[in-house]
Write an enzyme that holds these catalytic residues in place. Sequence first.
Site, PDB file in Angstrom:
ATOM      1  N   LYS A 618       0.806  -1.219   0.000  1.00 38.54           N
ATOM      2  CA  LYS A 618       0.000   0.000   0.000  1.00 38.54           C
ATOM      3  C   LYS A 618       0.839   1.268   0.000  1.00 38.54           C
ATOM      4  O   LYS A 618       0.497   2.271   0.618  1.00 38.54           O
ATOM      5  CB  LYS A 618      -0.981   0.024   1.192  1.00 38.54           C
ATOM      6  CG  LYS A 618      -1.813  -1.240   1.362  1.00 38.54           C
ATOM      7  CD  LYS A 618      -2.516  -1.639   0.069  1.00 38.54           C
ATOM      8  CE  LYS A 618      -3.554  -0.620  -0.378  1.00 38.54           C
ATOM      9  NZ  LYS A 618      -4.227  -1.032  -1.650  1.00 38.54           N
ATOM     10  N   GLY A 620       2.508   2.129  -3.209  1.00 36.94           N
ATOM     11  CA  GLY A 620       2.687   2.485  -4.611  1.00 36.94           C
ATOM     12  C   GLY A 620       3.580   1.533  -5.369  1.00 36.94           C
ATOM     13  O   GLY A 620       4.076   1.868  -6.449  1.00 36.94           O
ATOM     14  N   THR A 621       3.795   0.329  -4.845  1.00 41.58           N
ATOM     15  CA  THR A 621       4.711  -0.607  -5.500  1.00 41.58           C
ATOM     16  C   THR A 621       4.163  -1.103  -6.837  1.00 41.58           C
ATOM     17  O   THR A 621       4.931  -1.349  -7.769  1.00 41.58           O
ATOM     18  CB  THR A 621       4.986  -1.820  -4.584  1.00 41.58           C
ATOM     19  OG1 THR A 621       3.744  -2.416  -4.198  1.00 41.58           O
ATOM     20  CG2 THR A 621       5.744  -1.392  -3.330  1.00 41.58           C
ATOM     21  N   TRP A 821      -1.149   8.832 -12.155  1.00 47.85           N
ATOM     22  CA  TRP A 821      -0.441   8.838 -13.428  1.00 47.85           C
ATOM     23  C   TRP A 821      -0.542   7.476 -14.106  1.00 47.85           C
ATOM     24  O   TRP A 821      -0.496   6.438 -13.457  1.00 47.85           O
ATOM     25  CB  TRP A 821       1.025   9.201 -13.224  1.00 47.85           C
ATOM     26  CG  TRP A 821       1.200  10.627 -12.769  1.00 47.85           C
ATOM     27  CD1 TRP A 821       0.994  11.112 -11.513  1.00 47.85           C
ATOM     28  CD2 TRP A 821       1.584  11.731 -13.571  1.00 47.85           C
ATOM     29  NE1 TRP A 821       1.226  12.459 -11.463  1.00 47.85           N
ATOM     30  CE2 TRP A 821       1.604  12.879 -12.736  1.00 47.85           C
ATOM     31  CE3 TRP A 821       1.923  11.910 -14.915  1.00 47.85           C
ATOM     32  CZ2 TRP A 821       1.947  14.138 -13.182  1.00 47.85           C
ATOM     33  CZ3 TRP A 821       2.273  13.156 -15.368  1.00 47.85           C
ATOM     34  CH2 TRP A 821       2.268  14.257 -14.518  1.00 47.85           C
ATOM     35  N   LYS A 837      -6.960  -0.197  -7.794  1.00 48.13           N
ATOM     36  CA  LYS A 837      -5.894   0.741  -7.459  1.00 48.13           C
ATOM     37  C   LYS A 837      -6.419   2.175  -7.517  1.00 48.13           C
ATOM     38  O   LYS A 837      -7.224   2.517  -8.375  1.00 48.13           O
ATOM     39  CB  LYS A 837      -4.710   0.569  -8.413  1.00 48.13           C
ATOM     40  CG  LYS A 837      -4.131  -0.840  -8.432  1.00 48.13           C
ATOM     41  CD  LYS A 837      -3.590  -1.243  -7.074  1.00 48.13           C
ATOM     42  CE  LYS A 837      -3.017  -2.654  -7.091  1.00 48.13           C
ATOM     43  NZ  LYS A 837      -2.531  -3.080  -5.775  1.00 48.13           N
ATOM     44  N   GLY A 838      -5.914   2.975  -6.612  1.00 51.80           N
ATOM     45  CA  GLY A 838      -6.269   4.389  -6.621  1.00 51.80           C
ATOM     46  C   GLY A 838      -7.633   4.692  -6.050  1.00 51.80           C
ATOM     47  O   GLY A 838      -8.238   5.714  -6.378  1.00 51.80           O
TER      48      GLY A 838
END
Length: 886
Positions: A618, A620-621, A821, A837-838
């Site tokens: 958690k 950003g990997t 991004w 994700k996100g």
Amino acid sequence: MMLVCGRMRRLYRQLTLQTSLLLLFLFCMVSVLISAYFLYGVKRELEPAGVGGVEGAEEGTANWEDPQATPSPPSARVLPARTAKPADTSRTDPVVLVFVESLYSQLGQDIVAILESGRFRYQTEIAPGKGDMPTLTDKNRGRFTLVIYENILKYVNLDAWNRELLDKYCVEYGVGIIGFFKANENSLQSAQLKGFPLFLHSNLGLRDCSVNPKSPLLLITKALEVERGPLPGDNWTVFQSNHSTYEPVLLARGRVAEAGGPPGPVHAAVVQDLGLHDGIQRVLFGNNLNFWLHKLVLVDAVSFLTGKRLSLALERYILVDIDDIFVGKEGTRMKVSDVKALLETQNELRTHVPNFTFNLGFSGKFFHAGTDEEDLGDDLLLSYSKEFWWFPHMWSHMQPHLFHNQSVLAEQMLLNRKFAEDHGIPTNMGYAVAPHHSGVYPIHMQLYEAWKKVWGIKVTSTEEYPHLKPARFRRGFIHSGISVLPRQTCGLFTHTIFYNEYPGSPKELDKLINGGELFLTVLLNPISIFMTHLSNYGNDRLGLYTFKNLVKFVQTWTNLKLQTLPPVQLAQKYFQIFPEERDPIWQDPCEDKRHKDIWSKEKTCDRFPKLLIIGPQKTGTTALYLFLGMHPDLTSNYPSKETFEEIQFFNGRNYHKGIDWYMEHFPLPSNTSSDFYFEKSANYFDSEVTARRAAALLPKAKIITILINPADRAYSWYQHQRAHDDPIAQKYTFHDVITAGRDAPIKLKVLQSRCLVPGLYATHLQRWLNHYHPSQILVLDGQMLRTEPASVMDKIQKFLGLTNVLNYHKILAFDPKKGFWCQLLDGGKTKCLGKSKGRRYPDMDVDSRSFLREHYREHNIELSKLLYKMGQPLPSWLREELLHSR
């Protein structure tokens, strides 16, 4: 006041010149006496013998069993005896503190080698003269259970502060001291050890050493015999005292100047201080460890002074393998008389070693491949087949790692099995040895599977795990249901056939047996499997000579109980003693030439990754994984059916599948220098085992970790679990989870741990730094990765040393719908991470934020210190948190 000052002035005017000179002379004399005291009293660790009395001595208590011993000096003031406190094992860690003179001193290395062979934990320090003593306690618990000084004078001559500190620690925690006195040409011939009722006589030659049967420290050492002849070296120090605190351990005579003269006086070459003088027990050696008996006594001294906490049991299990019983050139094989001698010796050894049985390894293809006399020897050996144990090699003695097809490998084994069945050789021992240890380690899975299918193998042995040398580090492990035990050499090889032609001279073989490396192997290892060869049992029969004399020597000088077990039972015993060795540690085969030589040529170390993204979760990997995959020179692993883009090799069950399984997750190299494999498993970061395992297999890898505010990471994990319908996360609020007490339900505590523990960044990062150099680790600011990913990718490319630099500013675009991004495709479209994700979560409540800020306060401070040592900048979130800590 004015009246007193006036009288003083009148008195001063009345002083004559002679009086002033007299006072000046007295002042000078006092100064000289004080200087002499510090120069010759405090600064010197030894005082010449015979000058004054022995402080604290008691008359008439120790001529040490010998009327010819050198008379003791006269006693002086008697101090009250003190009783040494026994070793308090509950209050100290089982660690030995070893003070060495340098990291490269020979005696220091010899001491460490003994501790390592006994698997005793230790910490080495350069002996301080006036420097700081290492921290001895931690929260009222002693960090060390024993102290060893390579040079006892470093202890005796410690400055007053450190000496008092160490002595108080030893008295309080019942910690003993072992010390070695190393005389040199500058040593006083006779001197008193400063502060002790003990006299030393140095630079002597000694002979005829014996063990004092009254010594209380004896455990393994047996006091029956005398080691005849001169002791090595002419720089021995002997000890002399008439204080009851000293008990001799080893006694030796001085060398006689002229042949045929009267025997020299008996001296104490090793002495035990019972602690009656100052409450500290000690064992002092009058020389280094070049004398074999010193090593034996050192093992007992460690045991005694630690209350048997660091001690070796008396049971020893030995198994003698005779490899290649039918493989040998003509003239080197066994004849009828040799076979009879083999059986006779086995029966003789059984009177001393219960169940002793030679274990014979065979490759059937080479049966009857010698002279007529030697073929008769083969026949006689088979007629005695039930008298011995047997184990298979390969039919044609080929190395298993050369077989890439398991079926072909199994066919070779079946030929050997048929030979055994046709000739009455037992096939149920469950033990096998591969020629040249090929395929055992590094693992060749085809060998393990064929062994199990054809022979039902449960045990094997190798000298290659983890490496051939140093032998004291050889260990065992279990893989694919087969126990792999460490194998030892015994100084006998295929070319050692004749006693008089033994390399270096026959004396070298006798040294190995009588107190040398072979004896030490038995002394320091509870289980020893010895590798010998057919040729050692023909001709001069050095194998029989070696083990008959080894058993005799062990039983003469030790109380060890020798016995033999069949291999399967031996493996069970081994892992009962060393359960921590069950799990293997995979290493890079290309880092060891021997390993590379017995590893399949179809495998290549270029298939291993050069970069690990270790997490934590958690942070950003997954986004970083996607960005790295855009680079033409970077190649990620194949996805896993179970864990998707993560292999999760080093931290879980997958590790036991071996490195072949791991390599299958990466493409075959394209033979170009641009191949740069990487993998991402976000739970590597906080795993207790991953860093060590990864460093063993990938010692040159680069490591990337991403850190965000640990409070945000904890909250994100909680929300992640809620999104995946975790019933505990659904039932409890975030604040309930992070503040749950010790009595909370187990499942709630598990969720709490997964929220909070990974955020202890300094603890986990330090674990990685214990195995990787700081230059191999890059710590990324997760907040910056989220807002300025192209800049972060520039930093990563520089860290990896990529020559082909990709401009991420042109291939990344911010997707306002996703809120992060994404990869920019042709036509202006974007490729983003999946729906999971996100996600946008509600803001964390104020109370939880406040709780977590306090919870991580000290850990964040430690992280800042760690990053400073690494030379890496502080993430923006960490700077903000540190401001709140003020």
